[in-house]
Design a protein around this motif. Structure first.
Motif, short mmCIF file in Angstrom:
data_model
loop_
_atom_site.label_atom_id
_atom_site.label_comp_id
_atom_site.label_asym_id
_atom_site.label_seq_id
_atom_site.Cartn_x
_atom_site.Cartn_y
_atom_site.Cartn_z
N LEU A 1 11.24 10.53 -3.40
CA LEU A 1 12.17 9.46 -3.76
C LEU A 1 13.57 9.96 -3.42
N GLU B 1 2.56 12.06 -7.38
CA GLU B 1 3.05 12.18 -6.01
C GLU B 1 3.15 10.80 -5.37
N ILE B 2 4.06 10.68 -4.41
CA ILE B 2 4.26 9.43 -3.70
C ILE B 2 3.86 9.64 -2.24
N ILE C 1 6.35 3.13 -8.03
CA ILE C 1 7.35 4.20 -8.02
C ILE C 1 7.95 4.40 -9.41
N ARG D 1 3.12 12.47 2.60
CA ARG D 1 3.84 12.68 1.33
C ARG D 1 5.29 12.26 1.49
N LEU E 1 12.55 5.96 0.29
CA LEU E 1 11.62 7.09 0.28
C LEU E 1 11.87 7.91 1.53
N ALA F 1 1.18 -1.58 -2.42
CA ALA F 1 0.94 -0.21 -2.88
C ALA F 1 -0.28 -0.16 -3.78
N PRO G 1 5.10 -1.76 -4.74
CA PRO G 1 5.65 -0.41 -4.62
C PRO G 1 6.68 -0.07 -5.68
N ALA H 1 5.50 6.42 -11.14
CA ALA H 1 5.45 7.78 -10.59
C ALA H 1 6.57 8.65 -11.15
N ARG I 1 -1.45 9.71 -7.95
CA ARG I 1 -0.53 9.42 -6.85
C ARG I 1 -0.30 7.93 -6.75
N VAL I 2 0.79 7.57 -6.10
CA VAL I 2 1.02 6.19 -5.72
C VAL I 2 1.15 6.19 -4.20
N THR I 3 0.69 5.12 -3.58
CA THR I 3 0.67 5.06 -2.13
C THR I 3 1.17 3.70 -1.66
#
Length: 166
Positions: free
Chosen positions: A11, A122-123, A113, A8, A27, A92, A109, A116, A79-81
């Motif tokens: 930002l 969640e990132i 973001i 996890r 991040l 991402a 990404p 998000a 979520r973003v990953t």
């Protein structure tokens, strides 16, 4: 690191690379002094900053439109990953829950973001990306003033370029 290969992130902020004048989204690994800098474009940096500063517009901008489409179609951004770093380029995914199933959408990404921050998703970042590209500060940043943290990042950015992540 995490048990499932993803950690996890929060930002931490956006800064400017003094050499290239490119924005960098930063991040932070939650609970650690590790930071993941990702070079992004000017429009995406503006989109992230505008939302963080609660700037309102009479019509939705691109990332607002995308977030609205997800919601209106019955989806929820889960979520973003940040999944990968290859040839100095970060990759991402955006995870959207819709109709009881999770849909993974490929993304830059910066766009992930930006979405998000609009949706509260969640990132995360893969542990491999963190190991490869994160910056570690020895002393705890939580006890350090924001001005000192910004200075440390500026010092670090004066010594690094995107090519350093190849």
């Amino acid at each position: 690191m995490s048990a499932d290969g993803f950690t996890r992130m929060s930002l931490y902020g956006i800064n400017l690379d003094l050499f290239s004048s490119s924005p960098i989204v930063i991040l932070k690994v939650e609970g650690e002094n590790r930071y993941l800098p990702i070079w992004i474009g000017q429009p995406e940096a503006r989109a992230i900053l505008m939302k963080l500063q609660n700037t309102e517009f009479p019509r939705p901008l691109t990332h607002d439109l995308a977030a609205n489409l997800i919601t209106e179609l019955g989806g929820t951004m889960e979520r973003v990953t940040v999944t990968e770093l290859k040839d100095s380029t970060f990759f991402a995914t955006i995870s959207i829950e819709i109709g009881g199933r999770i849909v993974e959408v490929d993304s830059r990404p910066s766009d992930a973001i930006a979405l998000a921050v609009r949706s509260g998703a969640e990132i995360f970042a893969s542990d491999e990306v963190i190991e490869e590209a994160a910056v570690v500060f020895e002393e705890g940043m939580e006890e350090t003033s924001e001005e000192e943290v910004v200075e440390k990042f500026k010092e670090w950015m004066n010594r690094v370029s995107p090519e350093d992540f190849k």
